[in-house]
Design a protein around this motif. Structure first.
Motif, PDB file in Angstrom:
ATOM      1  N   ILE A 161     120.525  19.637   8.530  1.00  0.00           N
ATOM      2  CA  ILE A 161     120.566  18.776   7.411  1.00  0.00           C
ATOM      3  C   ILE A 161     119.552  17.583   7.063  1.00  0.00           C
ATOM      4  O   ILE A 161     119.299  16.863   8.102  1.00  0.00           O
ATOM      5  N   ALA A 162     118.857  17.754   6.177  1.00  0.00           N
ATOM      6  CA  ALA A 162     117.567  16.716   5.925  1.00  0.00           C
ATOM      7  C   ALA A 162     118.199  15.571   5.340  1.00  0.00           C
ATOM      8  O   ALA A 162     118.743  15.772   3.995  1.00  0.00           O
ATOM      9  N   LYS A 163     118.015  14.376   5.699  1.00  0.00           N
ATOM     10  CA  LYS A 163     118.555  13.170   5.157  1.00  0.00           C
ATOM     11  C   LYS A 163     117.350  12.781   4.223  1.00  0.00           C
ATOM     12  O   LYS A 163     116.201  12.158   4.873  1.00  0.00           O
ATOM     13  N   ILE A 164     117.567  12.367   2.933  1.00  0.00           N
ATOM     14  CA  ILE A 164     116.379  11.980   2.197  1.00  0.00           C
ATOM     15  C   ILE A 164     116.728  10.421   1.972  1.00  0.00           C
ATOM     16  O   ILE A 164     117.449   9.841   1.367  1.00  0.00           O
ATOM     17  N   GLU A 165     115.738   9.601   2.661  1.00  0.00           N
ATOM     18  CA  GLU A 165     116.185   8.163   2.771  1.00  0.00           C
ATOM     19  C   GLU A 165     114.675   7.578   2.696  1.00  0.00           C
ATOM     20  O   GLU A 165     114.594   6.345   3.060  1.00  0.00           O
ATOM     21  N   LYS A 166     113.589   8.313   2.299  1.00  0.00           N
ATOM     22  CA  LYS A 166     112.272   7.576   2.527  1.00  0.00           C
ATOM     23  C   LYS A 166     111.684   8.173   1.108  1.00  0.00           C
ATOM     24  O   LYS A 166     111.659   9.180   0.573  1.00  0.00           O
ATOM     25  N   ARG A 167     110.335   7.273   0.782  1.00  0.00           N
ATOM     26  CA  ARG A 167     109.893   7.496  -0.548  1.00  0.00           C
ATOM     27  C   ARG A 167     108.910   9.037  -0.125  1.00  0.00           C
ATOM     28  O   ARG A 167     108.584   9.653  -0.988  1.00  0.00           O
ATOM     29  N   GLU A 168     108.347   9.080   1.039  1.00  0.00           N
ATOM     30  CA  GLU A 168     107.528  10.240   1.450  1.00  0.00           C
ATOM     31  C   GLU A 168     108.436  11.581   1.479  1.00  0.00           C
ATOM     32  O   GLU A 168     107.971  12.537   0.940  1.00  0.00           O
ATOM     33  N   ALA A 169     109.630  11.480   1.426  1.00  0.00           N
ATOM     34  CA  ALA A 169     110.609  12.403   1.334  1.00  0.00           C
ATOM     35  C   ALA A 169     110.748  12.958  -0.015  1.00  0.00           C
ATOM     36  O   ALA A 169     110.622  14.137  -0.346  1.00  0.00           O
ATOM     37  N   LEU A 170     110.876  11.994  -0.907  1.00  0.00           N
ATOM     38  CA  LEU A 170     111.006  12.323  -2.422  1.00  0.00           C
ATOM     39  C   LEU A 170     109.575  12.865  -2.811  1.00  0.00           C
ATOM     40  O   LEU A 170     109.450  13.922  -3.664  1.00  0.00           O
TER      41      LEU A 170
END
Length: 490
Positions: free
Chosen positions: A222-231
């Motif tokens: 499961i990838a947690k999206i919590e960074k601007r780079e991830a978006l």
């Protein structure tokens, strides 16, 4: 009645285990209340404590007869304050505080950090967010040994609280040595899901997958999206991951809080398009830490996540350290059940993208859903060894209850992350008649099936290996509570 039941909510509940709910009786109560997956947060506690929690979860699962899943949450490169000389420290507007090297501050306005390269990566003008964004600082100067900052948003600081650096490109790896060690332990312990914090690119996800594969683990990543780079790299990350978590706590600090609701919708929409389960997390029922009732805004938050297409909602401190863990789970389940009654399922299925999975499996599960709704079937039964067909079915939203039946315990636990799929263990899948009899006996014994009820089953006819290419419609015998069947291969 033991779970699963045909009446329970389709959206799944992930609950974090902590001191408020870590005993076997407490875990059993939460399973009965509606928890599908328990989360072990490696940011807190020791390996011995995590192992004890896992043992208690498995014991509670055995005692209740419900194969609850377990999510191991890797803490990732979470940057934290060191020990404060004055704890707590009140930060007033325009007050100056200084980040220094080392671990020992010399006065109350000096701050230390768990990230040793912090002073090398901060520059004048950078924003530093502390304590989940409560306190905000602006870097005034940095000579490599001391970074002087001005308080732009006041508040209270405590030792070991989090540091967020929105917009700052950090060189730290997505997995620290302790994360690798925890992932290996999870793989060897049969953990069902492993989440990776602070994902910045698809390569972060692939690194964890490669590590788990080397230990022959079937855990979903499961990838947690919590960074601007991830978006910025969202599509590639969703493609690489088995599932995604909208980690709104750190995400709401790393980006402008005003952007967070739209970012959540975008992430959920991308996961729906890619057929990946998505968890919405953080502060869903925050006030229930100390209140037996949520705020109306919190109830709306849970409902809107479901209406957006979330597969799961997660409880964090509400169950880990809150005063009302069981009441909180029951409250979330009620909100889910009421919300699901108004979801536009037909529209969602019309937008279903068939070319992302095996076309036969996709077409058969979609046809089975439409058939079940047309004939007002009591339940859809998906027979699966790996859980893959149940995964596809979960993205074809329908209020007709779905049983994911398997003789594979690991697959059943993984199904707890799939919207609308209720896992049920059976003795075998090869003999269709025996399978139908077992399902019928379970349904009649529990009172969930009655004479005359229609059951739609999706399975394979063994003409094609590994293919789900058969739909069968069965009627529960009113006298014997057995199944009379008319089987038509697709």
């Amino acid at each position: 009645m033991a779970r699963p039941t045909l009446q329970e909510a389709c959206t799944k509940i992930v609950a974090t285990v902590g001191p408020a709910c870590d005993s076997v009786p407490q875990l059993e109560a939460l399973i009965a209340a509606g928890v599908d997956v328990f989360r072990i947060n490696t940011a807190h506690g020791s390996r011995e404590a995590h192992a004890a929690t896992l043992r208690n979860i498995r014991e509670a699962s055995d005692n209740t007869g419900f194969l609850v899943g377990v999510l191991l949450d890797l803490s990732g490169p979470k940057i934290r304050l060191g020990k404060l000389l004055q704890d707590p420290l009140q930060c007033d507007p325009d007050m100056e505080v200084t980040f220094i090297a080392g671990d020992v501050p010399e006065n109350e306005t000096e701050l230390t950090s768990s990230y040793k390269r912090l002073l090398q990566e901060l520059t004048a003008g950078d924003t530093v967010m502390l304590a989940d964004g409560i306190v905000s600082l602006e870097v005034i100067s940095n000579d490599g040994k001391r970074a002087v900052c001005k308080v732009t948003a006041p508040g209270e600081l405590r030792s070991r609280q989090g540091i967020n650096l929105p917009g700052v490109k950090l060189s730290v790896s997505a997995m620290r040595p302790e994360d690798v060690d925890n992932a290996i332990w999870g793989a060897q312990s049969g953990i069902d899901f492993i989440s990776l914090s602070f994902v910045r690119s698809a390569s972060d996800v692939r690194s964890l997958k490669d590590l788990l594969t080397s230990y022959e683990s079937q855990a979903l990543v499961i990838a947690k999206i919590e960074k601007r780079e991830a978006l910025d790299d969202l599509e590639a990350i969703v493609d690489a991951a088995d599932g995604v978590m909208v980690a709104r706590g750190d995400l709401g600090v790393e980006i402008d809080v005003a952007e967070t609701p739209v970012a959540q919708k975008r992430i959920i929409a991308m996961c729906t398009e890619k057929l990946k389960p998505v968890i919405v997390a953080t502060q869903m029922l925050e006030s229930m830490h100390h209140s037996p009732r949520p705020t109306r805004a919190e109830a709306s938050d849970v409902a809107n996540a479901i209406l957006d297409g979330a597969d799961c909602c997660m409880l964090s401190g509400e169950t880990a350290i809150g005063d009302y863990p069981e009441i909180t789970v029951k409250t979330m389940r009620r909100i889910m059940s009421h919300t699901e009654q108004s979801m536009p399922y037909a529209i969602q299925r019309a937008q279903f993208i068939l070319n992302r999975v095996h076309p036969i499996t996709s077409a058969v599960t979609q046809s089975a859903t439409m058939l079940a709704e047309t004939i007002e079937a009591k339940v859809i039964v998906i027979a699966t060894r790996s859980g893959g067909t149940a995964w596809v079915k979960s993205k074809q939203r329908s209020l007709v209850p779905t049983l994911g039946v398997s003789d594979n315990v690991e697959a059943l636990r993984r199904m707890n992350l799939f919207w609308g799929v209720k896992p049920l263990r059976v003795k075998q899948l090869d003999d269709a008649n025996e399978l139908f009899n077992e399902i019928t006996a379970w349904g009649c014994r529990s009172g969930m099936l009655q004479g005359g009820d229609l059951v739609v089953l999706v399975t394979g006819n063994r003409v094609m290996e590994h293919a789900h290419n058969l739909i069968a419609v069965h009627t529960v015998d009113p006298d014997k509570c057995n199944i009379r069947s008319t089987t038509k291969p697709c």
